[in-house]
Design an enzyme around this catalytic site. Structure first.
Site, mmCIF file in Angstrom:
data_model
loop_
_atom_site.group_PDB
_atom_site.id
_atom_site.type_symbol
_atom_site.label_atom_id
_atom_site.label_comp_id
_atom_site.label_asym_id
_atom_site.label_seq_id
_atom_site.Cartn_x
_atom_site.Cartn_y
_atom_site.Cartn_z
ATOM 1 N N ILE A 48 0.820 -1.210 0.000
ATOM 2 C CA ILE A 48 0.000 0.000 0.000
ATOM 3 C C ILE A 48 0.858 1.266 0.000
ATOM 4 C CG2 ILE A 48 -1.982 -1.133 1.069
ATOM 5 C CD1 ILE A 48 -1.259 0.108 3.700
ATOM 6 N N TYR A 202 2.443 -6.883 17.371
ATOM 7 C CA TYR A 202 1.903 -6.057 16.281
ATOM 8 C C TYR A 202 0.696 -5.265 16.771
ATOM 9 C CZ TYR A 202 -0.055 -4.756 11.751
ATOM 10 O OH TYR A 202 -0.561 -4.038 10.688
ATOM 11 N N LYS A 206 0.269 -1.120 17.065
ATOM 12 C CA LYS A 206 -0.811 -0.374 16.407
ATOM 13 C C LYS A 206 -1.577 0.494 17.417
ATOM 14 C CE LYS A 206 0.716 -0.969 13.162
ATOM 15 N NZ LYS A 206 1.048 -0.148 11.977
#
Length: 318
Positions: A48, A202, A206
């Site tokens: 992305i 992870y 975040k």
């Protein structure tokens, strides 16, 4: 035969339902042009990040692809220049797993580039291991490296305002936790090295992304810089390249069926970077090109402030 056809039809219907209700993303409809503007996109040699860089380049921006791997970064810059028709696309080395590299990148950028209008903190990893300074990889790359980078470039962003900082977080921040005692003693937010620890690390990183954006917006109040974080959707990218081989093989068929393409996954990033009129929503969290509510822990101002203070100390800013 009829039973088989019914089974196939049922599977197709289930696939369409899940894809359109859960995984499909909205589109960024902004028509803003960026001629004369400069953007940095971290981790933009693939996924992305590369799709985001391509769209910014198509709109006329000077785009800095800030990537760890020189060969892949230069190849991506070539691809983006060719596909966009914009020659103002360059690679600059940035390894977010090294605070020295972050400092070096910022120094080089500030000496050679007169503008910074959009900073997109896109790079992310899911996996075990440690950064150059001994921090857990997910915490060090996904949060601490971007924290330092943003702070080192903040004055330039203010000088070029109105400008924006966009940080790619994830829906998984809802599962994140922050244990400051563990961070102090082990330089990480998890204590083990299992596959589950990798996943939890992870999620924790975040949550850090969302809290960082919340506190950054408070510190930017009264300036011409706004900031946003986002969930890009469930994307089929190289994010899991650090996961074990068996887990990658297990995920691949499901990912190909259901997950968004990188181009689809870049839409909310582009929305946060380009959409006009969202400045009053600085510090907020978006998904599917729309404002969304964050988890309870991500709304904790005291937690956000403490994370900022600890991050300043760990990154060497204080």
């Amino acid at each position: 035969m009829s039973a088989l056809l019914c089974l196939i039809a049922g599977f197709v219907s289930f696939y369409v339902l899940i894809y359109y209700c859960v995984f499909r993303s909205a589109r960024c409809s902004s028509s803003v042009k960026l001629k004369g503007k400069t953007a940095i996109v971290t981790g933009s040699n693939t996924g992305i990040g590369k799709s985001t860089a391509l769209e910014l380049a198509k709109r006329g921006a000077r785009v800095i692809l800030a990537c760890r791997n020189k060969e892949r970064g230069e190849a991506a810059a070539y691809d983006v220049r060719r596909e966009s028709g914009n020659n103002q696309v360059v690679f600059m080395h940035l390894d977010l797993a090294s605070l020295k590299s972050v400092q070096s990148f910022a120094e080089t950028f500030l000496k050679t580039e007169p503008r910074l209008d959009i900073l997109i903190n896109n790079a992310g990893v899911m996996g075990l291991g440690c950064t150059e300074e001994g921090f857990g990889m997910a915490f060090g790359v996904n949060h601490l490296g971007h924290f330092l980078l943003t702070n080192l470039l903040l004055e330039r962003l203010k000088q070029c305002g109105p400008s924006r900082v966009v940080t790619v977080a994830a829906l998984l921040h809802h599962l994140g936790t922050i244990d400051f005692s563990l961070l102090t003693s082990q330089k990480d937010l998890v204590s083990g090295q299992s596959t589950w620890d990798s996943f939890q690390a992870y999620c924790n990183s975040k949550l850090c992304n969302v809290l960082f954006t919340r506190e950054l917006s408070n510190k930017l109040e009264g300036t011409s810089v706004s900031c946003y974080c986002l969930h890009p959707g469930v994307i089929y990218t190289e994010l899991g390249r650090s996961m074990s081989l068996w887990l990658q093989l297990l995920m691949k068929p499901f990912a190909k069926l259901f997950f968004l393409s990188p181009e689809g996954g870049s839409q909310t990033t582009l929305y946060c970077a380009l959409q006009e009129g969202i400045e009053p929503l600085s510090g907020r969290y978006f998904s599917n090109c729309a404002l969304q509510q964050v988890g309870v822990k991500a709304r904790d101002d005291a937690l956000a402030n403490k994370l900022w203070e600890v991050s300043e100390r760990l990154s060497g800013l204080s």
